[in-house]
Design an enzyme around this catalytic site. Structure first.
Site, PDB file in Angstrom:
ATOM      1  N   SER A   1       0.853  -1.187   0.000  1.00 39.77           N
ATOM      2  CA  SER A   1       0.000   0.000   0.000  1.00 39.77           C
ATOM      3  C   SER A   1       0.889   1.237   0.000  1.00 39.77           C
ATOM      4  CB  SER A   1      -0.899   0.004   1.237  1.00 39.77           C
ATOM      5  OG  SER A   1      -0.124   0.333   2.373  1.00 39.77           O
ATOM      6  N   LYS A   2       0.234   2.370   0.019  1.00 41.57           N
ATOM      7  CA  LYS A   2       0.930   3.653   0.035  1.00 41.57           C
ATOM      8  C   LYS A   2       1.915   3.740   1.203  1.00 41.57           C
ATOM      9  CE  LYS A   2      -0.775   8.042  -1.558  1.00 41.57           C
ATOM     10  NZ  LYS A   2      -1.196   7.843  -2.920  1.00 41.57           N
ATOM     11  N   ARG A   3       1.582   3.073   2.301  1.00 39.51           N
ATOM     12  CA  ARG A   3       2.471   3.089   3.467  1.00 39.51           C
ATOM     13  C   ARG A   3       3.871   2.591   3.121  1.00 39.51           C
ATOM     14  NH1 ARG A   3       1.894  -0.568   6.658  1.00 39.51           N
ATOM     15  NH2 ARG A   3       0.309  -1.720   5.541  1.00 39.51           N
TER      16      ARG A   3
ATOM     17  N   GLY B   1       5.601   3.464   0.744  1.00 37.74           N
ATOM     18  CA  GLY B   1       6.290   4.466  -0.077  1.00 37.74           C
ATOM     19  C   GLY B   1       5.477   4.776  -1.313  1.00 37.74           C
TER      20      GLY B   1
END
Ligand code: GLU
Length: 485
Positions: free
Chosen positions: A250-252, A254
């Site tokens: 996910s976006k977490r 990066g």
């Protein structure tokens, strides 16, 4: 409904819902469908699944198309939009009702909710009772004609549904896990599973390749295909993509969207190559491949069922490999969105050729090229400490004089002059080269120095060398260079 004729060439589709931008997982799904179609001389169809009015973001459709085009995943048919195809779903629902394969259910939302609550209290999963099945057709027609709200539900067969998944293997779904699910809402809106299957039948899809998160839906789809009178397609469900920490990418982590990787300076050919290897391998230790090479080698048998890890470092490495082979003119064009110094095209092409071996992404390369823009505005303090000693300014002025006389102004002649100067002064070449590097770049790191001077040009190079000389003569101050004198 009559089953579609056996397609001789496969037909596959990528069916994104525009509820988010194109994720790496979506890109892999698109790519594998594309590769399979290309491998077998089939058709790759793009279908936008935009019937979820609440979650849909129409502005994302263009972004998804743009990301696919950027990756090189061009489609042969479409983009079809499900929102243009409501008539088709309406007709299919009417047909299923007429054939007794689906039925109207008249429970109110409150009744359904009460059933759910009761199941929750009992600690069981909610299943619709199937009560609507018992309503005689005439009664059902009459209530519908009188305006009583209803949903349309599929009569699920009471048998185990077996899916021979091409990636996950044999999967069995016993009848007690499935109920008569809703095809059409009371406002006439078709639900997701229904529109997917009606379209897959209408588009004569032969293979459905998609994420493993859709596996649990597959028995519903199989039952629907049969109700619609069509042979179900072959299914291939791809393992999840995980970040380095083992959690769903996910976006977490990066970045997880294609557009984000693009903005981080990855090349489409590197990203698409890397994404292909998230679950598939052609065998051997072959890794670097063009889309065409992958299409020639692709086979579903070589896709593993387990989750794959997204190794950012490996992607960056692979991108660095690709970066070395991009023709300089194209590289300059690719760098434009990242900001380029105001130099002529020929200089920029020579500059990228000089700097790229030290860079792995377009962002890094664009960063390296800023040396061709403004003169350094500060000097590295460590460099000043090391070379700020008496004599350096004089050495720099002598170097500038010699470099100014270099004819032609090429790295070979420049280097020859520098070596001669170092020898005259009884110092090592490095003791001359380092302060010059500091003057040119503000740092002690640069590509081969004399090549850099050649590409920077005589005017810029000499101005910078003299600026550091003046700066040192003035006592160094706050680390900010003065005008050259
Ligand atoms: N629209 C679905 C999604 O974006 C894909 C459905 C399918 O491939 O069957 O996840």
């Amino acid at each position: 409904m009559i089953a579609p004729p056996m397609a001789t060439a496969p037909r596959l589709r990528f069916a994104p819902s525009p509820t988010g931008s194109l994720h790496i997982g979506g890109a892999r799904t698109a790519l594998y469908n594309w590769l399979y179609a290309r491998r077998h001389g089939g058709t790759f169809i793009l279908r936008i699944e935009d019937t979820d009015v609440e979650r849909n973001r129409p502005e994302l459709v263009d972004q998804i198309l743009e990301a696919m085009t950027w990756l090189g995943l061009t489609w042969d048919e479409g983009p079809y939009r499900q929102s243009d195809r409501y008539d088709l779903y309406r007709d299919a629902a009417a047909r299923l009702l007429a054939e007794g394969k689906a039925y109207r259910a008249f429970e109110t939302p409150e009744e359904i909710e009460a059933g759910r609550k009761a199941a929750e209290l009992a600690g069981t999963a909610y299943r619709y009772s199937g009560a609507g099945r018992a309503i005689p057709k005439e009664e059902s027609d009459r209530r519908a004609a009188a305006g009583e709200p209803f949903v349309v539900r599929l009569k699920m067969p009471s048998e185990t549904i077996v899916v021979e998944d091409l990636v996950q293997g044999r999967c069995e779904f016993p009848p007690d896990v499935l109920d008569d699910f809703v095809l059409v809402r009371s406002d006439g809106h078709p639900l997701y599973h229904f529109s997917v299957c009606v379209d897959d039948v209408a588009m004569e899809i032969t293979h459905v390749v998609r994420g493993v998160d859709h596996l649990a839906n597959t028995p519903k789809h199989v039952a629907l295909f049969r109700a619609l009178g069509a042979e179900p397609p072959r299914f291939a469900h791809l393992g999840m993509i995980l970040g380095a920490d083992g959690k769903k990418l996910s976006k977490r982590h990066g970045a997880a969207g294609v557009e984000e990787f693009r903005a981080q300076g990855f090349l489409p050919e590197a990203l698409v190559n890397f994404v292909a290897l998230l679950g598939w391998s052609p065998g051997g230790d072959r890794e670097r491949m063009t889309l065409e090479e992958m299409a020639a080698l692709f086979s579903i048998e070589r896709i593993g069922p387990s989750p794959s890890r997204f190794d950012h470092e490996k992607l960056t490495w692979l991108n660095g490999q690709y970066l070395q082979d991009v023709p300089a003119a194209r590289l300059v064009a690719l760098l434009a969105p990242f900001g380029l110094p105001g130099r002529d095209a020929a200089t920029l092409e020579r500059a990228v050729a000089l700097h790229r071996s030290r860079c792995r992404t377009l962002v890094e390369l664009a960063g390296a090229l800023t040396v061709y823009g403004a003169d350094p505005s500060t000097y590295d303090p460590a460099g000043l400490k090391k070379f700020g000693k008496p004599g350096t300014a004089d050495l720099l002025r002598s170097f500038a004089e010699r470099a100014g006389a270099a004819a032609p102004f090429t790295h070979a002649v420049l280097e020859e002059g520098a070596r001669a100067l170092a020898a005259e002064r009884g110092i090592k070449l490095g003791d001359l080269a380092q302060p010059v590097r500091l003057a040119l770049t503000g740092t002690l790191a640069s590509p081969p120095l004399f090549e850099l001077i050649e590409v920077l040009g005589a005017e810029t190079s000499l101005r910078r060398v003299l600026a550091l000389a003046s700066f040192l003569e003035a006592g160094g101050g706050d680390g900010t260079p003065h005008e050259a004198s």
